[in-house]
Scaffold this active site. Structure first.
Site, mmCIF file in Angstrom:
data_model
loop_
_atom_site.group_PDB
_atom_site.id
_atom_site.type_symbol
_atom_site.label_atom_id
_atom_site.label_comp_id
_atom_site.label_asym_id
_atom_site.label_seq_id
_atom_site.Cartn_x
_atom_site.Cartn_y
_atom_site.Cartn_z
ATOM 1 N NE ARG A 1 0.088 -1.276 -3.454
ATOM 2 C CZ ARG A 1 1.366 -1.474 -3.153
ATOM 3 N NH1 ARG A 1 2.096 -0.486 -2.691
ATOM 4 N NH2 ARG A 1 1.905 -2.657 -3.321
ATOM 5 C CG ASN B 1 -0.642 -1.503 0.085
ATOM 6 O OD1 ASN B 1 -1.781 -1.346 -0.342
ATOM 7 N ND2 ASN B 1 0.110 -2.542 -0.262
#
Ligand code: ZN
Ligand code: FE
Length: 741
Positions: free
Chosen positions: A18, A36
């Site tokens: 990320r 996620n």
């Protein structure tokens, strides 16, 4: 302007994905969000079309080192008018498919941190970042967020929190992030469960004990190790006595590559693998200068690895010697993950236990590898490599659970277009092993929200895994053991053509009810035909003969000589048994008492080691193969003779020649040369088909390298497993592949 929804599947969580996406979005001035989910990483990206194109290119080109992208999907969306790019909260759905990352050895940046006196993580034994540290071993469930790990009980301090929330920091969202102020602590205990010391004092104390010659247990990433001085004969001998482990080699942990080179001569490739981010136990040649001779008694190989956690590195600050670091368990059982279990089960084996309060949720052994033909070959798939995933050529319409064999158990699951394999479990002969086996299945079900439509297991009804399968309320398919071996190799290379497979193995139940292990198959993904096999011989005493190579040697003698002739043979093996015993074995053979028929090449190896007077009673699996390799002399070019009659590979003439040869070197060399001849001759006669080499026998590096050299020389295409173990640990993968169209 464009808005794109992107879904990324694979090993993309807990590996810094990320923040990587965040930084890319910032680089190209794109807006939107990333998060996620249980299918992987989702991105919504908005901005200039060309910038989005570069953004997509960069994702595949510069993905974080620990990530593995299996699939990227994009979908155009309506313009939303985002003003920022943000990392947003994880979402959970009902479809969990993201792959859990394996545990990874400490990275170079974190090593710098723990060595830097000015860093607030100086000598902190649980230092980690998004590029390293525990993953699989601490995860309870997905998505991989701190609340779903055993780090949940430690709340981040101010300093750690700052790093955790800063997308430009390499510890951004590193779930096991902590420091000495807020994280786990080490504690030292004696075997009465009294706490002796804690924190770095405890590490210093345990180092002192090791230096003094004590045997200790130390908690690692996926379980405890039994640890002691690897240079002290008396200490290693004591460990062997206490563990009742007379000869099976111990792995040695070194401080660094530099220290390994002080003790062992390793190749460039071995060096590369030993220092890779997985840091597996690597089996290398030993010219064991300075190491105890009891580490791998009478063998010329040793398993070595380097310190892979901050705790181990700090320990080595106080040690100048390499240490034995062997999985803490009772023989054949899974690795132990709790201090209290060490104190109960290993009370007579170790003197102290170094524990810490970050729980191991999923046990995971060290991986074991070797270098064959200058390439990595994984023999035990565990820490650093597993859970491991393979992509299938196309999606399957059911969910499959495969249970492997009975020894070296692993399980595999398959759904959509992916196969995921568990770490090495254990041999399924004990209650604890079966508990771990069942726990692993439960864990994988939870991780992937997985309920099988179909269970695949071995044909052998006495295998614990098969018994378990037949008790489930689910459709079961049983696959022949050696067919599963060859399918495992086919799966690794995604083969979907007819192959000529040499399945040379220990033992597995055959389709005719006999014990197979020396088979040549003509096979496709869908079915196989046995075209050759080693001529059956009797296993005197069944299972017992696996531990006693002399029984197999005697059986082969009885096949080829009368009792009177045998009496006159001047064999070292015959000096090991009394005449009355010989008569007894002969009766057994003659009347086929408890003497199943087998074609197992693994057992023939045992017999050869006995004829060569190397091993008459085997103290660990694979001992005979290692000894035969050790005595192989490449200057000996002769080989024993054999015949192929009606699809039977008959080694009668080999046995008749062997009893005349006295020298172990000659026997071992001519035997391995004969096996190479057999494989090459059959392969040459079936030129149109690629060759598959599979089964535990091919763990024999010398044999495998000899065969490959000849296949190359004859321009014959071949495959052997490198990533899926070619021993029984690969069976679960092959079982899955049997059900894939
Ligand atoms: Zn790190
Ligand atoms: Fe096998």
């Amino acid at each position: 302007m464009k808005t794109l929804q992107i879904g990324i599947k694979g090993t993309v969580q807990g590996v810094g994905f990320r923040p990587f996406i965040y930084n890319l979005a910032v680089k190209y001035s794109l807006k939107g969000w990333v998060n996620n989910s249980d299918t992987g990483v989702n991105i919504c990206i908005e901005g200039d079309e060309l910038a989005i194109e570069s953004f997509l290119d960069d994702i595949t080109e510069f993905a974080p080192p620990l990530s593995k992208i299996d699939e990227i999907n994009t979908l155009e969306r309506d313009f939303e008018g985002f003003e920022t790019f943000e990392i947003v909260k994880s979402e959970t759905s009902s479809n969990k498919t993201t792959i859990i990352s394996p545990d990874i050895a400490i990275c170079d940046d974190c090593i710098k941190d723990i060595k830097d006196v000015n860093n607030f993580r100086f000598e902190y034994p649980f230092t980690n970042c998004t590029n390293c540290g525990p993953r699989y071993s601490i995860i309870e469930t997905v998505p991989y967020d701190r609340v779903n790990t055993s780090m949940e009980k430690f709340s981040l301090c101010k300093d750690c929190k700052k790093e955790y929330e800063d997308p430009s920091n390499r510890r951004y969202h590193a779930q096991p992030l902590c420091c000495s102020k807020c994280g786990p602590k080490v504690q030292l205990f004696d075997m009465k469960n009294n706490k002796i010391s804690q924190d770095n004092e405890a590490i210093k104390d345990i180092a002192r004990f090791i230096n003094e010659g004590k045997i200790v247990a130390i908690k690692g990433l996926g379980g405890f190790h039994i640890v002691c001085d690897a240079t002290n004969d008396l200490v290693v001998e004591t460990l062997r006595d206490r563990k009742i482990r007379p000869a099976k080699p111990f792995a040695i942990m070194f401080k660094s590559l530099k220290q390994i080179k002080k003790y062992l001569t390793i190749t460039q490739k071995e060096e590369e693998i030993i220092s890779s981010k997985e840091k597996p136990i690597t089996i290398v040649k030993s010219n064991s200068m300075g190491l105890s001779k009891y580490i791998a008694p009478n063998l010329d190989r040793v398993g070595c690895f380097i310190a892979y956690t901050p705790l181990h590195l700090i320990l080595f600050k106080y040690l100048d010697i390499p240490i034995i670091a062997t999985s803490a368990n009772l023989s054949g059982e899974p690795i132990i993950r709790f201090k209290d279990e060490i104190i109960i089960k290993l009370n007579k084996v170790v003197d102290y236990v170094l524990d810490f309060n970050r729980d191991i949720i999923n046990a995971c052994d060290d991986s074991v590898v070797q270098v064959v033909n200058n390439d990595l070959q994984i023999l035990r798939n565990a820490r650093g490599y597993t859970p491991v995933s393979f992509k299938l050529p196309k999606k399957i319409d059911k969910k499959i659970l495969a249970l492997g064999a009975n020894q070296k158990s692993t399980i595999s699951i398959a759904f959509e277009d992916v196969i995921i394999t568990s770490p090495h479990i254990a041999d399924l002969d004990s209650i604890t092993s079966m508990e771990y086996f069942e726990r692993t299945i439960e864990t994988f079900k939870r991780f992937y929200d997985f309920e099988p439509d179909l269970i695949v297991c071995d044909k052998h009804n006495a295998y614990e895994s098969t018994k378990w399968a037949l008790k489930q309320n689910c459709k079961v398919v049983q696959i022949q053991h050696h067919y599963a071996h060859l399918l495992a190799t086919m799966c690794e290379y995604n083969l979907d053509e007819k192959v000529l497979a040499f399945c040379f193995d220990g033992t597995g139940l055959g389709d005719d009810g006999n014990i197979w292990g020396g088979e040549v198959f003509m096979s496709s993904k869908k079915n196989f035909k046995r075209i050759f096999n080693f001529k059956y011989f009797k296993l005197l005493g069944g299972e017992k003969s696996i531990k006693e190579p002399k029984r197999v040697a005697l059986s082969l003698l009885f096949e080829n000589f009368s009792l009177d002739e045998i009496k006159n043979l001047n064999l070292p093996l015959l000096k090991k048994i009394k005449y009355s015993e010989l008569i007894l074995y002969h009766k057994m053979w003659e009347n086929s008492l408890n003497s199943p028929e087998t074609s197992s090449l693994g057992r023939i190896f045992d017999a050869i080691a006995s004829f060569a007077n190397l091993v008459h009673e085997q103290s660990f699996e694979g001992e005979t193969g290692l000894k035969i390799e050790m005595f192989y002399d490449e200057s000996i070019k002769e080989s024993y003779s054999y015949e192929i009659i009606n699809s039977q590979i008959d080694i009668s003439s080999c046995i008749k020649e062997i009893v005349i040869d006295k020298d172990a070197k000659i026997i071992c060399s001519k035997f391995l040369n004969m096996l190479v001849d057999i494989i090459i001759n059959i392969s040459k006669n079936h030129r149109t088909f690629p060759v598959v080499l599979t089964g535990g026998v091919f763990q024999n590096k010398t044999l495998l390298e000899l065969v490959v050299k000849q296949l190359d020389k004859n321009y014959i295409k071949y495959f052997y497993s490198k990533k899926v173990p070619l021993n029984d640990a690969g069976i679960s993968v092959g079982q899955i592949y049997s059900q894939v169209d």
